[in-house]
Design an enzyme around this catalytic site. Structure first.
Site, PDB file in Angstrom:
ATOM      1  N   THR A 128      16.803 -56.951  -4.713  1.00 14.68           N
ATOM      2  CA  THR A 128      16.776 -57.256  -3.283  1.00 14.68           C
ATOM      3  C   THR A 128      17.471 -56.195  -2.436  1.00 14.68           C
ATOM      4  OG1 THR A 128      16.690 -59.594  -3.814  1.00 14.68           O
ATOM      5  CG2 THR A 128      17.408 -59.024  -1.586  1.00 14.68           C
ATOM      6  N   PHE A 158      22.869 -59.058  -2.068  1.00 12.17           N
ATOM      7  CA  PHE A 158      22.844 -60.354  -2.781  1.00 12.17           C
ATOM      8  C   PHE A 158      22.831 -60.148  -4.293  1.00 12.17           C
ATOM      9  CE2 PHE A 158      19.745 -61.512   0.886  1.00 12.17           C
ATOM     10  CZ  PHE A 158      20.779 -61.524   1.802  1.00 12.17           C
ATOM     11  N   THR A 160      24.003 -60.520  -7.830  1.00  8.28           N
ATOM     12  CA  THR A 160      24.879 -61.316  -8.687  1.00  8.28           C
ATOM     13  C   THR A 160      25.541 -60.394  -9.703  1.00  8.28           C
ATOM     14  OG1 THR A 160      23.373 -63.160  -8.429  1.00  8.28           O
ATOM     15  CG2 THR A 160      24.936 -63.324 -10.229  1.00  8.28           C
ATOM     16  N   GLN A 245      10.918 -65.501 -17.914  1.00 10.66           N
ATOM     17  CA  GLN A 245      12.110 -66.059 -18.545  1.00 10.66           C
ATOM     18  C   GLN A 245      13.159 -66.405 -17.496  1.00 10.66           C
ATOM     19  OE1 GLN A 245      13.521 -64.551 -22.200  1.00 10.66           O
ATOM     20  NE2 GLN A 245      15.675 -64.895 -21.744  1.00 10.66           N
ATOM     21  N   GLU A 246      13.300 -65.523 -16.517  1.00  6.47           N
ATOM     22  CA  GLU A 246      14.288 -65.748 -15.463  1.00  6.47           C
ATOM     23  C   GLU A 246      14.012 -67.068 -14.740  1.00  6.47           C
ATOM     24  OE1 GLU A 246      14.754 -62.426 -12.903  1.00  6.47           O
ATOM     25  OE2 GLU A 246      15.954 -63.522 -11.429  1.00  6.47           O
ATOM     26  N   ARG A 247      12.758 -67.306 -14.448  1.00  3.82           N
ATOM     27  CA  ARG A 247      12.406 -68.522 -13.708  1.00  3.82           C
ATOM     28  C   ARG A 247      12.508 -69.772 -14.563  1.00  3.82           C
ATOM     29  NH1 ARG A 247       7.783 -65.148 -10.495  1.00  3.82           N
ATOM     30  NH2 ARG A 247       9.275 -64.297  -8.995  1.00  3.82           N
ATOM     31  N   GLN A 341      25.320 -88.617  -0.241  1.00 10.85           N
ATOM     32  CA  GLN A 341      25.239 -89.814   0.600  1.00 10.85           C
ATOM     33  C   GLN A 341      25.847 -91.026  -0.111  1.00 10.85           C
ATOM     34  OE1 GLN A 341      24.296 -89.710   3.686  1.00 10.85           O
ATOM     35  NE2 GLN A 341      24.490 -91.901   4.096  1.00 10.85           N
ATOM     36  N   HIS A 343      28.081 -91.023  -2.337  1.00  9.44           N
ATOM     37  CA  HIS A 343      29.527 -90.845  -2.501  1.00  9.44           C
ATOM     38  C   HIS A 343      30.275 -91.079  -1.193  1.00  9.44           C
ATOM     39  CE1 HIS A 343      28.851 -89.014  -6.474  1.00  9.44           C
ATOM     40  NE2 HIS A 343      30.149 -89.099  -6.660  1.00  9.44           N
ATOM     41  N   GLY A 344      29.540 -91.251  -0.103  1.00  7.14           N
ATOM     42  CA  GLY A 344      30.195 -91.483   1.185  1.00  7.14           C
ATOM     43  C   GLY A 344      31.123 -90.333   1.546  1.00  7.14           C
TER      44      GLY A 344
END
Lengths: 384, 382
Positions: A128, A158, A160, A245-247, A341, A343-344
């Site tokens: 990227t 970006f 990693t 493989q990555e996906r 949600q 877990h409030g």
């Protein structure tokens, strides 16, 4: 209904990883999240325990573990609840190192693979750019041949493992006028410390805080021609081949998140009381959880079935893997929303893992090919 | 993705049955829809050619086929949008009660006719005031000498008019506590005095399927018509057999998704708007991709589930999941696909319009979505 994907050896391996996580990861997660990085000693330890490069042939430091061992590692690292670690290890070990194995020269393999397996060499994959994400053929980075060298000029973002890698696989154009443009794309290797290469900002992300994600700059970086991976102009093809493989790994991660989020929330709704009863006994909550459990069961069978076929050597699964990648990634996000949600207020507090998970999973539908790109790929395969 | 559950013999059987359907079912669909019922001769023909209850053991006239043959039959009937010829209900839902719980004498008496097509079956559980809550049913079967006398009303019964034998859920002990322990299944043959097929019901879809109200008024059957010859087993028998019934519905739902997607894809390739086929619009393509993905995920789950079901594993949770989700997704799929057909989608002559009304009942019959979720919720410990 168990899919029955794993053998007894895999289960033993799973326990080894799980024990390691409990002893050597769990106590340090907060510290690593704050630092935005994981210590090198941890990687070395993982190398020592045989978690890294397990699938490599013995002569490169591995023991030819199958793809399913990688699935186990991926799952257990998600279950570690340190999203950043899981991301960094997977991207280096299960996504980037395979490029070296599949596309690297013998010399490159001998030089790097044993160090990848020992934890001495973290690998980053740099595709990227600030202005190029999904449309990979449009990258602007270049590597121009000059005698026995390439001169690399590139901006990547970006990335990693960007901040702490030892080796960077960089997608560049070696022929800027190639038509169609993807035919000018090549992959080159740049080692940390090469003059002209610098690590820019460490990027602040919404989640996966312990992951070392960075911007990279390559200015007139001179690398020997031996650092080209495979052949000139084949970079795009290599990426397309390895992206399967990555996906698939991306779908495995997403599935692991789904399962853990569901499991924790099920536990929570059984213990949390309101209006004199556990909140899980309210029909609306119960049905909402059943909706999630059903979706997760479907996703599990689908992803595991693909893992089984992939492990057996099938490689004509581009559409099916794209389906898994986008669908389970989207599912993880829907589940994260619903679980927060349920877990409030606690779900909004970072001390609860569900709150972290909510932020961690957001990248699953973006990284390694957005859901939109997945749909384009699937559409083409259906002849649409 | 290539499906892995079928062997060569299943594919040969599929080819043969597909030809049978093309020749004997498709040309008559319009006629049956107008009549509101399929004609009896298709049942007899299917029986003669071995397509009814092929799983029944040879001594009773079948050829001991596995459940994959039933799967093939369901898929092929669904492929042509046939929703009236309730072959699977007979073969894979009702007759299994006779085979699993019937005494030897009962099996010899009924099974060969069920296989040959001479006896079409139905099962009657639902009453005007008892649907999902089966324990609330009120029909009674009171023992009187060597007979049972049945009184009660049943409704929404598939094959209600055409059946020759109906299995009726009744209370043989209305005072039993818990109520379900007083429930039994009685087999009633058509023509028995007091067994009245009252009224064929008008439905929003599935027009060629005869769905009826049944009324039992002092209907006297010999005690030998109590299924299994043991009282109080009815509720448990139904709980056991509902699993395959729900699986059958899920198989049909996924097969239906594929069929509907196939019609829609073809239409979108042919229909031109704003100078190009509508399939060239990204929205159309993405929505189709999402639906195809769902169908693919469902099919993979279902195929795995079929294998487990055939092994006899406990798959109550998964069957319940498959039943509600496949049918809910089918409903959404048909609605979205109809949208792509535009005005044509609203015209009954297009199969998509028929599918739209046909599929609505799928999330209701054989256990509503809500009941499925209650079952799953309980099994998840909630």
């Amino acid at each position: 209904m168990e899919y029955g994907l794993f053998s007894e050896e895999h289960q033993i391996y799973r326990k080894t990883v799980r024990d390691f996580v409990a002893r050597e990861v769990t106590p340090h997660i907060e510290q690593w999240n704050a630092a935005g990085d994981t210590p090198r000693a941890l990687w070395k330890r993982m190398g020592e325990l045989g978690f890294l490069g397990a699938y490599l042939p013995e002569r490169y430091g591995g023991y030819q573990a199958d793809f399913l061992a990688g699935v186990v590692l991926t799952e257990e690292l998600v279950y570690s609840k340190c999203g950043g670690l899981s991301l960094d290890v997977n991207v280096s070990n299960d996504i980037s190192v395979p490029y070296l194995l599949h596309c690297g020269s013998e010399e490159q393999k001998e030089k790097y693979l044993p160090r990848c397996a020992s934890g001495d060499c973290i690998v980053a994959l740099c595709m990227t750019e600030p202005n190029t994400g999904s449309d990979l053929a449009a990258i602007r980075s270049t590597a121009m041949r000059q005698g026995d060298h390439y001169i690399v000029n590139a901006q990547k973002t970006f990335i990693t493992n960007g901040g702490h890698a030892d080796l960077y696989i960089v997608a560049v154009k070696t022929d800027v006028s190639a038509q169609p443009p993807y035919r000018g794309v090549s992959l080159v290797l740049v080692e940390k410390g090469t003059p002209g290469f610098s690590i820019g900002r460490k990027l602040k992300k919404m989640g996966n805080h312990a992951s070392s994600t960075a911007e990279l700059s390559f200015e007139e970086v001179r690398i020997p021609v031996g650092n080209l991976m495979g052949k000139e102009g084949k970079g795009f093809l290599y990426m397309m081949q390895n992206l399967q493989q990555e996906r698939l790994i991306g779908a495995v991660m997403a599935l692991a998140y789904c399962r853990l989020m569901l499991e924790e929330t099920l536990e929570y709704v059984k213990t949390r009381t309101a209006f004199g009863t556990s909140i899980g006994s309210f029909q609306a909550n119960r049905h909402r959880l059943v909706d999630m459990a059903t979706e997760v069961s479907f996703a599990e069978v689908y992803v595991y079935h693909l893992c089984k076929l992939f492990n057996e050597g099938a490689r004509n699964l581009e559409a099916e893997i794209s389906m898994a990648k986008y669908r389970v990634g989207e599912l993880a996000n829907r589940i994260a929303y619903d679980c927060v949600q349920l877990h409030g207020g606690y779900g909004y507090m970072e001390e609860y893992w569900i709150c972290r998970a909510y932020q961690d999973v957001r990248m699953l539908t973006i990284a390694a090919g957005t859901s939109e790109i997945m749909k384009e790929i699937i559409g083409r395969s259906l002849g649409l | 993705m290539r499906r892995e559950i079928f062997r060569e013999e299943h594919e040969i059987f599929r080819d043969a049955f597909r030809k049978f359907v093309e020749k004997n079912v498709v040309p008559r669909q319009e006629e049956w829809t107008k009549a509101g019922i399929v004609s009896r001769d298709i049942w007899e023909k299917a029986g003669r050619e071995g397509y009814l209850c092929p799983w029944v053991a040879e001594p009773y006239g079948g050829f001991g086929a596995d459940f994959l043959y039933s799967t093939v039959i369901m898929e092929e009937l669904t492929r042509v949008g046939e929703s009236g010829f309730a072959l699977s209900l007979h073969s894979d839902v009702v007759v299994p009660y006779l085979e699993a719980f019937g005494t030897e004498e009962q099996k010899q008496r009924w099974l060969p006719k069920c296989v040959s097509g001479d006896m079409i079956t139905a099962v009657a559980m639902t009453e005007p005031n008892a649907g999902s809550d089966l324990q609330a049913l009120r029909a009674t079967a009171v023992r009187d000498g060597d007979s049972y006398v049945i009184n009660g009303q049943k409704t929404f019964i598939t094959n209600g008019m055409i059946n020759d034998l109906v299995i009726v859920a009744c209370l043989t002990d209305p005072k039993a506590q818990p109520r379900y322990s007083g429930m039994s299944l009685l087999c009633v043959e058509a023509g028995t005095p007091g067994y009245n097929k009252v009224r064929k019901l008008e439905k929003i879809g599935m027009h060629s399927q005869d769905t009826a109200e049944l009324f039992f008024e002092d209907c006297r059957v010999p005690k030998e018509n109590l299924l299994g010859m043991k009282e109080g087993q009815g509720f448990i028998q139904m709980m056991v057999k509902l699993q395959q019934e729900r699986l059958v519905v899920a198989i049909g739902a996924v097969a239906s998704m594929w069929a509907v997607l196939g019609w829609t894809k073809k239409y979108c390739e042919e229909r031109v708007a704003f100078g190009k086929p509508i399939i060239k619009f990204q929205n159309t393509r993405f929505k189709l991709v999402e639906m195809y993905t769902m169908a693919e995920v469902m099919q993979t789950f279902l195929d795995r589930l079929i294998v487990e079901h055939m092994k006899g594993s406990d798959v109550v949770t998964e069957v319940s999941m498959a039943k509600w989700m496949a049918t809910e997704e089918l409903k959404k799929t048909v609605d979205q696909c109809l949208q792509f057909f535009g005005g044509y989608g609203y015209m009954v002559e297009y199969p998509i319009a028929k599918a739209y009304t046909d599929v609505r009942v799928h999330t209701i019959f054989a256990g509503t979505t809500e009941i499925m979720k209650e079952i799953i919720g309980r099994r998840l410990g909630m």
